[in-house]
Motif scaffolding. Structure first.
Motif, PDB file in Angstrom:
ATOM      1  N   ARG A  43       0.713  -1.388   0.147  1.00 60.02           N
ATOM      2  CA  ARG A  43       0.213  -0.151  -0.047  1.00 60.02           C
ATOM      3  C   ARG A  43       0.837   1.314   0.100  1.00 60.02           C
ATOM      4  O   ARG A  43       0.118   2.335  -0.113  1.00 60.02           O
ATOM      5  N   CYS A  44       2.267   1.201   0.008  1.00 58.59           N
ATOM      6  CA  CYS A  44       3.078   2.278  -0.021  1.00 58.59           C
ATOM      7  C   CYS A  44       4.251   2.080  -1.258  1.00 58.59           C
ATOM      8  O   CYS A  44       5.252   1.883  -0.897  1.00 58.59           O
ATOM      9  N   PRO A  45       3.640   2.081  -2.474  1.00 60.80           N
ATOM     10  CA  PRO A  45       4.814   1.681  -3.355  1.00 60.80           C
ATOM     11  C   PRO A  45       5.654   2.797  -3.589  1.00 60.80           C
ATOM     12  O   PRO A  45       5.385   3.792  -3.302  1.00 60.80           O
ATOM     13  N   LEU A  46       6.559   2.346  -4.645  1.00 67.00           N
ATOM     14  CA  LEU A  46       7.441   3.509  -5.372  1.00 67.00           C
ATOM     15  C   LEU A  46       7.049   4.019  -6.601  1.00 67.00           C
ATOM     16  O   LEU A  46       6.611   3.086  -7.426  1.00 67.00           O
ATOM     17  N   ILE A  47       6.724   5.187  -6.587  1.00 65.61           N
ATOM     18  CA  ILE A  47       6.149   5.900  -7.879  1.00 65.61           C
ATOM     19  C   ILE A  47       7.032   6.638  -8.786  1.00 65.61           C
ATOM     20  O   ILE A  47       7.720   7.575  -8.234  1.00 65.61           O
ATOM     21  N   PHE A  48       7.418   6.276  -9.986  1.00 60.10           N
ATOM     22  CA  PHE A  48       8.230   7.254 -10.802  1.00 60.10           C
ATOM     23  C   PHE A  48       7.554   8.289 -11.610  1.00 60.10           C
ATOM     24  O   PHE A  48       6.408   8.007 -12.128  1.00 60.10           O
ATOM     25  N   LEU A  49       8.115   9.439 -11.475  1.00 63.84           N
ATOM     26  CA  LEU A  49       7.695  10.677 -12.061  1.00 63.84           C
ATOM     27  C   LEU A  49       8.572  10.910 -13.381  1.00 63.84           C
ATOM     28  O   LEU A  49       9.818  11.259 -12.864  1.00 63.84           O
ATOM     29  N   PRO A  50       8.317  10.904 -14.302  1.00 59.97           N
ATOM     30  CA  PRO A  50       9.298  11.311 -15.598  1.00 59.97           C
ATOM     31  C   PRO A  50       9.477  12.611 -15.929  1.00 59.97           C
ATOM     32  O   PRO A  50       8.696  13.602 -15.250  1.00 59.97           O
ATOM     33  N   PRO A  51      10.346  12.856 -16.784  1.00 60.65           N
ATOM     34  CA  PRO A  51      10.581  14.297 -17.041  1.00 60.65           C
ATOM     35  C   PRO A  51       9.544  14.813 -17.941  1.00 60.65           C
ATOM     36  O   PRO A  51       8.591  14.240 -18.167  1.00 60.65           O
ATOM     37  N   VAL A  52       9.637  16.289 -18.358  1.00 59.85           N
ATOM     38  CA  VAL A  52       8.544  16.884 -19.190  1.00 59.85           C
ATOM     39  C   VAL A  52       8.272  16.023 -20.277  1.00 59.85           C
ATOM     40  O   VAL A  52       9.352  15.395 -21.169  1.00 59.85           O
TER      41      VAL A  52
END
Length: 274
Positions: A43-52
């Protein structure tokens, strides 16, 4: 096109991890795309946010490796939002939709900027358990452009690629870095080559933050130095093993490791009380 797009690992990723599309705003044109891999019980995963303008698949090597070790990993591709507050509201709705109270965030370049803004946006009711920032910045003014910035939206893809390529060093690079640049430029990504001043500003903002320096890897180490990046991610997440904020399946953690972690947490608590 470089070797990454035609590599066995990338093709395996695309054939085994489905791309999901989710709408959480009233505006149906705002569609979140994501890869959600690993045990859903986490319930507490790792989330990746990419470049623009990024696509979620730039983190495919992290998804393959980390899920193989028992972690739950989500890589996002966000819809168009015109300011960071609008993004933060949309991202909060996405986490609500996914029934995730808290998450760990890995943000690359603009993704790192947005990760910081979301942590700030939710500080009264925290949704971010930890941050991993890769070539990130804290102030978008460092990217003030010349007159061409106003006309970016009018340009065809080949011209945008030429502008992006023009910002990379013209000297020789090793094959893996060249493939990483090719893979990113094919998606018209931002160049996140930060100035020394921008990096120093980040260090000042996080004086107690742990720094992981790669001698090589360029602007996209998660692509061209994935093994090292994956190791640093594991080291960072290790501190949460055995807690409710663990991003890994407990069955994948040895009893000895959990005991060491409990002792470490107990020692940290005693030091804070003092």
């Amino acid at each position: 096109m470089g070797e990454i797009k035609v590599s066995p690992d990338y093709n395996w990723f695309r054939s085994t991890v489905p791309l999901k599309k989710i709408i959480v705003d009233d505006d149906d044109s705002k569609v979140w795309s994501l890869y959600d891999a690993g045990p859903r019980s986490i319930r507490c995963p790792l989330i990746f946010l990419p470049p623009v303008s990024g696509t979620a698949d730039v983190f495919f090597q992290q998804i393959l490796a980390l899920t193989g070790w028992g972690y739950r990993v989500i890589a996002l591709q966000y819809p168009v939002y015109w300011d960071h507050l609008e993004f933060c509201d949309g991202f909060r709705k996405l986490l609500d939709h996914l029934q995730l109270d808290k998450v760990h965030l890995f943000g690359a370049s603009l993704g790192g900027f947005l990760a910081q803004k979301f942590a700030e946006y939710t500080h009264k009711s925290p949704r971010v358990q930890s941050l991993i920032l890769c070539n990130a910045f804290s102030d978008t003014s460092i990217f003030n452009q010349t007159w061409t910035a106003n006309s970016f939206w009018l340009m065809p893809a080949f011209m945008l690629k030429k502008i992006v390529l023009g910002n990379f060093a013209s000297g020789p690079v090793d094959p893996e870095m060249a493939d990483g640049i090719d893979f990113m430029v094919d998606r018209v990504f931002d160049q996140s080559a930060l100035s020394t001043e921008a990096k120093e500003e980040m260090y000042k903002l996080y004086p107690n933050g742990r720094r992981a320096h790669l001698k090589t890897g360029g602007n996209f180490p998660y692509l061209c130095r994935s093994a090292e990046v994956n190791l640093y991610i594991q080291i960072h997440l290790l501190q949460f093993h055995g807690t409710r904020y663990a991003a890994i399946d407990p069955s994948m953690v040895s009893a000895e490791e959990l005991e060491v972690q409990k002792i470490s947490l107990h020692t940290s608590s005693e030091q804070e009380e003092q």
